[in-house]
Design an enzyme around this catalytic site. Sequence first.
Site, short mmCIF file in Angstrom:
data_model
loop_
_atom_site.label_atom_id
_atom_site.label_comp_id
_atom_site.label_asym_id
_atom_site.label_seq_id
_atom_site.Cartn_x
_atom_site.Cartn_y
_atom_site.Cartn_z
N PRO A 346 0.85 -1.21 0.00
CG PRO A 346 -0.02 -1.08 2.15
CD PRO A 346 0.72 -1.99 1.24
CD GLN A 400 -1.46 0.02 5.34
OE1 GLN A 400 -1.23 1.19 5.04
NE2 GLN A 400 -0.52 -0.91 5.41
CB CYS A 431 1.78 5.27 9.46
SG CYS A 431 1.76 6.89 8.65
CE LYS A 470 4.47 -1.60 5.27
NZ LYS A 470 4.34 -0.86 4.00
CG ASN A 533 8.17 -3.04 3.05
OD1 ASN A 533 7.57 -2.15 3.63
ND2 ASN A 533 8.60 -2.89 1.83
CG ASP A 535 16.23 -0.68 1.07
OD1 ASP A 535 15.55 0.34 0.88
OD2 ASP A 535 16.97 -0.83 2.05
CB ALA A 558 7.31 -0.38 -0.78
NE ARG A 559 11.69 3.90 -0.33
CZ ARG A 559 12.92 4.29 0.04
NH1 ARG A 559 13.33 5.51 -0.24
NH2 ARG A 559 13.72 3.46 0.67
#
Length: 693
Positions: A346, A400, A431, A470, A533, A535, A558-559
Site C-alpha cells: 500500500p 489497509q 506509519c 504492518k 519489506n 529496498d 514498495a518504492r
Amino acid sequence: MEEAPGEVETKVSEEAPSSNGSEVHLKPEELVAKAIAPVKREFLRPPPLRPCSNDAVNGEPVVNKKVVPSNVVTGKKSRRQLKRERQQERKSASHICPEVAKTGNVSSCRFGGNCRFSHDVEAFKAQKPADLDGDCPFSALEGPCPYGLACRFSSTHKDGFPADSLNAQKKSSEINGLSKDLQKLLWKNKVNFPMADAQLKLLGLLGNGNAKKKNLEPHKEEGDQAVLNGSHIGENNDGEIAYDSVEKVDCPQRAKEVEDHVGDSIALDLRPSKKAKTPLIEKCCSSEVESSGLNLQEKEFERSLIQAELETTPSDNCLAETDMCLKAHPREKKLIDFRGKLYLAPLTTVGNLPFRRVCKMLGADITCGEMAMCTNLLQGQASEWALLRRHSSEDLFGVQICGAYPDTVARTVELINRECTVDFIDINMGCPIDIVVNKGAGSALLTKPLRMKNVIQATSGTVDKPITVKVRTGYFEGRNRIDSLIADIGNWGAAAITIHGRSRQQRYSKLADWDYIYQCARKAPDVLHVLGNGDVFSYLDWNKHISDCAELSTCIVARGSLIKPWIFTEIKEQRHWDISSGERLDILRDFIHFGLEHWGSDTKGVETTRHFLLEWLSYTCRYIPVGLLDIIPQRLNWRPPSYFGRNDLETLMASDSAADWIRISEMLLGKVPSGFTFAPKHKSNAYDRAENG
C-alpha cells in the site's frame, strides 16, 4: 499515434547533478561505495551553469540559485485559498451541471434554477478547451459517455444509446463504493456494529456500568514497558484497559440506546471535520423510525439494516452463553497463502487504483489499497472511502486501515466486511507520519503492546477475513522490539505480519535491516506468515531474501515499484529488463487510460489524472536504464548523476525537474491550463537535491 522517441522535441531543464566534477573520474566501485550510480562515462554530462544572483532569468524567478518555471510552485496553497478557488470555479461557466452535460438538455436537472452549477450550455462550449487526441476511454462500453458534453473526447462520441446503460457497465469494473444512504447514516451515527461490540465486550473493552472512564494511564504504561523490556503478555485480561464505559439497558427485544463514547476514539482526519462520535444503536420501534426525519429511501435502507442486525445479533439474555463462540476458530477463517506471491505494498498518494492496475498488468499478484483512517471511514467521508475501491482485475486485494484504539478499528473492520468485497484487511502499525503518530496510531502503537494486543484480538474476533499487520522494527533507532512480540502477534489472531526493516525514527534513511527481519521470521509461529519489506529493487534482491530465510513467506515491493513498476515482470522472468523509453511511455499511456476511466474524462478528471501522473513521475525519474550502468542492478539508495539518455525522450524522463515532468504530461494529456501549478507531495530524504525544479 505514438511519436518516435527520437522525434520528441524536448528541452530538459537544467538541474544540479548529485555528484560533483571530481567524482566523474572515480572508478565504478568507488562511486557505489559513495552511493552514487555508476553511469557509463560517455553518458555523463558536465554540471550546468548556475546563475549567480537571485534576479530573474529570462523572465523566470530564481529561488536558491535555481530557475523556477512559472508553473512550478515552491509551496502549498492554504485550505482557505483552495476553498475560495473551488467556489469561484463553481460559479463559472466551466462548471456545468453534470446532468445537463450528460444529456445536453437544460430541463434534465431536477434542481432547476436552484442548482449550484451552470446550465449555460453555449457558454460552456465557448470556453471548453480543445478535445484531446485519441478515443474516449468509455467508448468500448455499451452506452454513452457519462460526461457527455464535458468529456474531453466528445468529438469521438456516438449517439443512440440509452442514458443509463453505461452506469451498470462502469459499476461492474469497480466496486466497494460508498452508497449515499449508508453515508447519511454514518453522518448521523446511526449504524450498528453488533459483532464488534460483542467482541469488545468479550475482551473486557466494553464496560457494564454507569461509572465514568478511570484514569489508568500509569498502569497501562507500566505494562507496556514490561513488554518492551522483553517479557510477554499474559493470556488473561486482568488489568486490561476498558476504553469504553457504556450503560446497557436490559430489554426483552433489544437495548434501546447506549451512551456516547467516552472519547477515546480520536479523529485522525488530516482535514478539518466534525468531531467523530461513536454510533448509537438504532431504536427498533417503527414509530421512532418514522419520527427520525429520514426520507423514504433512507428509511427503507435503515429498516433493512435493522432487520439484518436483529437476525444476527444475540440478545442480552443469551450473550453470555454465546460470547465464547463468537470468535471463529482459526481453521474456520479464510486463509491466504502469501508464499512466493508478488505483493504490491500500500503506497500513499501514488498507490491509487490506476497505478495498481498498471502493476497488475506487469505481473503483481497481490494488491492493497492506500492507507485509510478509521475515524474518517466511520464519519462517511467519501474521499476516504475512495481508497477502498477495487477493480475487477485485482483478483487478490486487501485494504489497509489505521486507527489508535481497538473499538474504532474493530467497528471499521466490521463495516468494511459488511459493505466491501476484500480478501484481507491490513492494520497499519508502522506509519511514521507525525500527525498520525501524535494521535496514537501508526508507529505509536509499537510503544504500546497492550493496545496492539487489544486491536488485533478485537479485529480478528470480529470478522472471518484474514487480519494482517504492518509494523516497523521499532519506534526508536537501535531499539528493535518486534522480535519480542512476534510470537504473541500470531497468538492474538493475525494471519500475517509485514515487517519494514527500519525504525520509525529512521524513516527511509539508511538501508533496511534484513538480518533483523530474518530473525523475526525464525521466531514467528507456524500459523503466522512473515513478509519482509525494504529496498527490493531487482529480481536479485528478491531471490536473495527468499533464499536466505526459508521462514520468510514473501517480500513486499514498495518504492521500487514506484520507480520501475516493471520490477514484477523482472522477478517473474528472472532478468534485468533494459526497457526502452518508448516502452516506458506506453506504460504511462496505460496509466492515463486507467486514470481517465477512474477519475473521469471531463476537464476535472483530466487534471486529476495529470496531478497523479506528475506525482508518479517524481519517482520514475530516479530510474537509470540498465544499458547506461557500469554495474547492475541499480540499488535503491543510489543517487543518479546528471546524464544524457540514449535519445531525447530518455533524457527527458531522467530529469528531476518538475517542469520536465509537466512536459511529459503534456505529451499525453495536452497542454496544461493557464495558471497551472504543481508541487510534489512527497520528498524523499534519500536524495540530496530538491525535486521541484
